[in-house]
Design a protein around this motif. Structure first.
Motif, PDB file in Angstrom:
ATOM      1  N   GLY A 113     -13.580   0.418  23.857  1.00 62.26           N
ATOM      2  CA  GLY A 113     -14.625  -0.565  24.093  1.00 62.26           C
ATOM      3  C   GLY A 113     -14.746  -1.042  25.524  1.00 62.26           C
ATOM      4  N   GLU A 114     -13.917  -0.503  26.435  1.00 61.99           N
ATOM      5  CA  GLU A 114     -13.952  -0.999  27.821  1.00 61.99           C
ATOM      6  C   GLU A 114     -15.294  -0.750  28.494  1.00 61.99           C
ATOM      7  OE1 GLU A 114     -10.775   0.884  30.010  1.00 61.99           O
ATOM      8  OE2 GLU A 114     -11.441   2.869  29.422  1.00 61.99           O
ATOM      9  N   THR A 115     -16.005   0.304  28.101  1.00 62.20           N
ATOM     10  CA  THR A 115     -17.333   0.530  28.677  1.00 62.20           C
ATOM     11  C   THR A 115     -18.449   0.252  27.684  1.00 62.20           C
ATOM     12  OG1 THR A 115     -17.202   2.891  28.143  1.00 62.20           O
ATOM     13  CG2 THR A 115     -16.525   2.240  30.362  1.00 62.20           C
ATOM     14  N   SER A 116     -18.204   0.491  26.393  1.00 58.98           N
ATOM     15  CA  SER A 116     -19.254   0.317  25.381  1.00 58.98           C
ATOM     16  C   SER A 116     -19.320  -1.096  24.814  1.00 58.98           C
ATOM     17  CB  SER A 116     -19.009   1.284  24.218  1.00 58.98           C
ATOM     18  OG  SER A 116     -17.833   0.920  23.503  1.00 58.98           O
ATOM     19  N   GLY A 117     -18.228  -1.838  24.902  1.00 56.63           N
ATOM     20  CA  GLY A 117     -18.157  -3.144  24.266  1.00 56.63           C
ATOM     21  C   GLY A 117     -17.758  -3.072  22.800  1.00 56.63           C
ATOM     22  N   HIS A 118     -17.536  -1.857  22.290  1.00 58.81           N
ATOM     23  CA  HIS A 118     -17.157  -1.647  20.888  1.00 58.81           C
ATOM     24  C   HIS A 118     -15.638  -1.687  20.758  1.00 58.81           C
ATOM     25  CE1 HIS A 118     -21.177   0.709  20.721  1.00 58.81           C
ATOM     26  NE2 HIS A 118     -21.370  -0.597  20.649  1.00 58.81           N
ATOM     27  N   VAL A 119     -15.113  -2.870  20.936  1.00 56.44           N
ATOM     28  CA  VAL A 119     -13.670  -3.107  21.038  1.00 56.44           C
ATOM     29  C   VAL A 119     -12.988  -3.006  19.682  1.00 56.44           C
ATOM     30  CG1 VAL A 119     -11.962  -4.860  21.694  1.00 56.44           C
ATOM     31  CG2 VAL A 119     -14.069  -4.607  23.017  1.00 56.44           C
ATOM     32  N   ALA A 141     -24.270   9.615   7.657  1.00 53.20           N
ATOM     33  CA  ALA A 141     -24.561   8.344   8.322  1.00 53.20           C
ATOM     34  C   ALA A 141     -25.365   8.582   9.585  1.00 53.20           C
ATOM     35  CB  ALA A 141     -23.268   7.611   8.666  1.00 53.20           C
ATOM     36  N   ALA A 142     -26.387   7.771   9.754  1.00 56.55           N
ATOM     37  CA  ALA A 142     -27.197   7.819  10.976  1.00 56.55           C
ATOM     38  C   ALA A 142     -26.539   6.929  12.027  1.00 56.55           C
ATOM     39  CB  ALA A 142     -28.615   7.332  10.681  1.00 56.55           C
ATOM     40  N   PRO A 143     -26.845   7.185  13.304  1.00 57.31           N
ATOM     41  CA  PRO A 143     -26.341   6.271  14.339  1.00 57.31           C
ATOM     42  C   PRO A 143     -26.838   4.856  14.090  1.00 57.31           C
ATOM     43  CG  PRO A 143     -27.196   8.285  15.323  1.00 57.31           C
ATOM     44  CD  PRO A 143     -27.578   8.322  13.856  1.00 57.31           C
ATOM     45  N   MET A 144     -26.005   3.888  14.461  1.00 57.90           N
ATOM     46  CA  MET A 144     -26.359   2.479  14.312  1.00 57.90           C
ATOM     47  C   MET A 144     -27.403   2.114  15.353  1.00 57.90           C
ATOM     48  SD  MET A 144     -22.502   1.005  13.714  1.00 57.90           S
ATOM     49  CE  MET A 144     -22.953  -0.654  13.264  1.00 57.90           C
ATOM     50  N   SER A 145     -28.290   1.205  15.020  1.00 60.72           N
ATOM     51  CA  SER A 145     -29.274   0.774  16.000  1.00 60.72           C
ATOM     52  C   SER A 145     -28.612  -0.143  17.023  1.00 60.72           C
ATOM     53  CB  SER A 145     -30.455   0.092  15.328  1.00 60.72           C
ATOM     54  OG  SER A 145     -30.042  -0.753  14.300  1.00 60.72           O
ATOM     55  N   ALA A 146     -29.185  -0.146  18.204  1.00 61.98           N
ATOM     56  CA  ALA A 146     -28.593  -0.911  19.316  1.00 61.98           C
ATOM     57  C   ALA A 146     -28.708  -2.378  19.133  1.00 61.98           C
ATOM     58  CB  ALA A 146     -29.268  -0.486  20.626  1.00 61.98           C
ATOM     59  N   HIS A 186     -18.251   7.678  19.243  1.00 58.79           N
ATOM     60  CA  HIS A 186     -19.057   7.821  20.460  1.00 58.79           C
ATOM     61  C   HIS A 186     -20.487   8.263  20.149  1.00 58.79           C
ATOM     62  CE1 HIS A 186     -18.018  12.062  19.910  1.00 58.79           C
ATOM     63  NE2 HIS A 186     -19.014  12.337  20.732  1.00 58.79           N
ATOM     64  N   THR A 187     -20.756   8.692  18.893  1.00 56.49           N
ATOM     65  CA  THR A 187     -22.115   9.058  18.481  1.00 56.49           C
ATOM     66  C   THR A 187     -22.895   7.831  17.998  1.00 56.49           C
ATOM     67  OG1 THR A 187     -21.516   9.530  16.185  1.00 56.49           O
ATOM     68  CG2 THR A 187     -21.334  11.363  17.779  1.00 56.49           C
ATOM     69  N   ASN A 188     -22.302   6.662  18.152  1.00 56.67           N
ATOM     70  CA  ASN A 188     -22.895   5.379  17.768  1.00 56.67           C
ATOM     71  C   ASN A 188     -22.935   5.187  16.246  1.00 56.67           C
ATOM     72  OD1 ASN A 188     -23.685   2.960  19.000  1.00 56.67           O
ATOM     73  ND2 ASN A 188     -25.819   3.312  18.459  1.00 56.67           N
ATOM     74  N   ARG A 189     -22.016   5.856  15.555  1.00 60.13           N
ATOM     75  CA  ARG A 189     -21.866   5.664  14.117  1.00 60.13           C
ATOM     76  C   ARG A 189     -20.643   4.786  13.877  1.00 60.13           C
ATOM     77  NH1 ARG A 189     -24.050  10.822  14.772  1.00 60.13           N
ATOM     78  NH2 ARG A 189     -25.676  11.377  13.277  1.00 60.13           N
TER      79      ARG A 189
END
Length: 120
Positions: free
Chosen positions: A62-68, A115-120, A95-98
């Motif tokens: 999460g250091e760059t994405s915020g997904h800690v 599963a589809a990628p999560m919306s931003a 990293h595919t936003n899932r």
């Protein structure tokens, strides 16, 4: 008895697989690699830190994405050669936003995306 990261069984590269699991739902989120120092960093900070084999560098999730990933519980398997990290995941783990990296299921010989990628 105090925990010593050196007591674990690492591979020839000094790495051990670590499975991240959502502590509340039990969903398996991802698998990554850790070494003794990334384990110590994780235990000291509470933020899960892995070892990136491709970058040859520490990777605080999460250091760059915020997904800690915040560590809730650190478990060692019976052979001491695999870790289970129960985490509080912010946003997607993949990293595919899932939510999970394990979104492809083999059914009747075909790969099915579940599963589809999560919306931003």
């Amino acid at each position: 008895m105090p925990f010593d990261p050196e007591s674990l069984k690492y591979d020839a590269n000094g790495l051990i697989p670590a499975i991240a699991q959502d502590f509340a739902s039990g969903e398996v989120l991802m698998m990554a690699w850790m070494n003794a120092e990334s384990i110590q960093r994780t235990l000291d900070s509470g933020q899960v830190t892995y070892w990136s084999r491709s970058r040859q560098a520490f990777w605080a999730k999460g250091e760059t994405s915020g997904h800690v990933q915040k560590l809730v519980e650190f478990r060692i398997d019976c052979d001491r050669d695999c870790l289970l990290l129960k985490v509080d995941q912010t946003g997607p783990a993949c990293h595919t936003n899932r939510r999970s990296c394990f979104y492809t299921v083999v059914q009747n010989g075909d790969e099915v995306i579940t599963a589809a990628p999560m919306s931003a």
